[in-house]
Write an enzyme that holds these catalytic residues in place. Sequence first.
Site, PDB file in Angstrom:
ATOM      1  N   THR A  28       0.832  -1.210   0.000  1.00 14.82           N
ATOM      2  CA  THR A  28       0.000   0.000   0.000  1.00 14.82           C
ATOM      3  C   THR A  28       0.863   1.256   0.000  1.00 14.82           C
ATOM      4  OG1 THR A  28      -0.071  -0.128   2.396  1.00 14.82           O
ATOM      5  CG2 THR A  28      -1.928  -1.091   1.209  1.00 14.82           C
ATOM      6  N   SER A 268       4.488   7.492   9.784  1.00 19.56           N
ATOM      7  CA  SER A 268       3.442   7.326   8.785  1.00 19.56           C
ATOM      8  C   SER A 268       4.068   7.154   7.411  1.00 19.56           C
ATOM      9  CB  SER A 268       2.542   8.561   8.821  1.00 19.56           C
ATOM     10  OG  SER A 268       2.065   8.846   7.535  1.00 19.56           O
ATOM     11  N   LYS A 269       3.385   6.341   6.557  1.00 17.95           N
ATOM     12  CA  LYS A 269       3.907   6.117   5.210  1.00 17.95           C
ATOM     13  C   LYS A 269       3.948   7.423   4.429  1.00 17.95           C
ATOM     14  CE  LYS A 269       2.876   1.258   4.587  1.00 17.95           C
ATOM     15  NZ  LYS A 269       1.983   0.241   4.120  1.00 17.95           N
ATOM     16  N   ARG A 270       3.220   8.417   4.902  1.00 21.03           N
ATOM     17  CA  ARG A 270       3.202   9.697   4.179  1.00 21.03           C
ATOM     18  C   ARG A 270       4.383  10.601   4.548  1.00 21.03           C
ATOM     19  NH1 ARG A 270      -1.940   8.268   4.947  1.00 21.03           N
ATOM     20  NH2 ARG A 270      -1.975   9.151   7.016  1.00 21.03           N
ATOM     21  N   GLN A 271       5.125  10.200   5.592  1.00 21.69           N
ATOM     22  CA  GLN A 271       6.278  11.001   5.992  1.00 21.69           C
ATOM     23  C   GLN A 271       7.441  10.693   5.057  1.00 21.69           C
ATOM     24  OE1 GLN A 271       5.918   9.975  10.355  1.00 21.69           O
ATOM     25  NE2 GLN A 271       7.800  11.160  10.386  1.00 21.69           N
TER      26      GLN A 271
END
Length: 330
Positions: A28, A268-271
């Site tokens: 993901t 977080s994967k968004r970092q």
Amino acid sequence: MFSKFSRRFFHLSCRTRNVRVRFAPSPTGYIHLGGLRTALYNFLFAKANNGQFILRIEDTDQKRLVPGAANQLEMDLDWMGLSPDESPMKNGTFGPYTQSERLCLYNQFVVELIKSGHAYHCFCSERRLEFVKKEAIREGAIPRYDNRCRQLSSSQVEEKKQHGMTSCIRFKLSSLEEPLQDLVYGDVDRNAVLHEGDPVIMKQDGYPTYHLANVIDDHLMGITHVLRGTEWLVSTAKHVLLYKAFGWHPPRFAHLPLITNADGTKLSKRQDDIRLDYFRSQGFYPEAIIGLLCLVGGGFSSSIDIQQNLHSLPELAKSAVSQHIQEDLT
Ligand code: GLU
């Protein structure tokens, strides 16, 4: 605290069974420090015990897939030197190693669970489920499924199917008699039945949920030790109940405390600055990234100086094993 947990984890080993561990990411997003650390610990544990390290891609949540992420994950592991012994690209005797290619298997096992009375068809609509949750919240109760479809007789199920109603499959939760024994956290008392309704194990789209696919694959792939992030600890009671329902022996579990940001919040994967990509683009070598991951509560013996020097993976594995091949985990 963090390194105390990790130290205990690295003290473990297994003398009598062939150790098989796996890293089972969902594609993901791209790999970040948290995932890499789980992969590293699995890799070292396997190498320290002459075992196998397996990469399995858990892509049952089709809505959240990022195109290309699965292949990238494996290439990233290779770049880091954490090459799996069996994987989607390398293959192996227990393949396929991508869950979306194993759907037939999950179906067969679901049929078995329904036959043995451990699972049932649920025809509740999204609307009803929402309503049940809202009502529970209004009454100050835990918002969970009320297990209504457990009561349906087989003729009622047939009738609904004939009327074209679609269903998902739920697993009948029960109490776990004894506490879970986690290799890092010790005894964990988590009675899933008190906190949640019967979980969905097969969705309407015919894809299994994480819980079912994970248990079936760990069993069929001969996984002896499950080393994964601590966020999965709340699911483990459910997994143990599934093993019992199938009549299978569960693997040993070790949940790894999470790496957090300096302020204690979750990575977080968004970092961007925790992604492997970021470190690579900044010119960091794999050895340096591994050195960093070992410092985050790795719990290595004092005989290996990880604060001052970088060490190769075989040296790190040796350090993990030289301390303690003491505990018989079978
Ligand atoms: N697919 C899960 C994840 O992305 C795997 C959890 C496990 O290792 O059981 O973290």
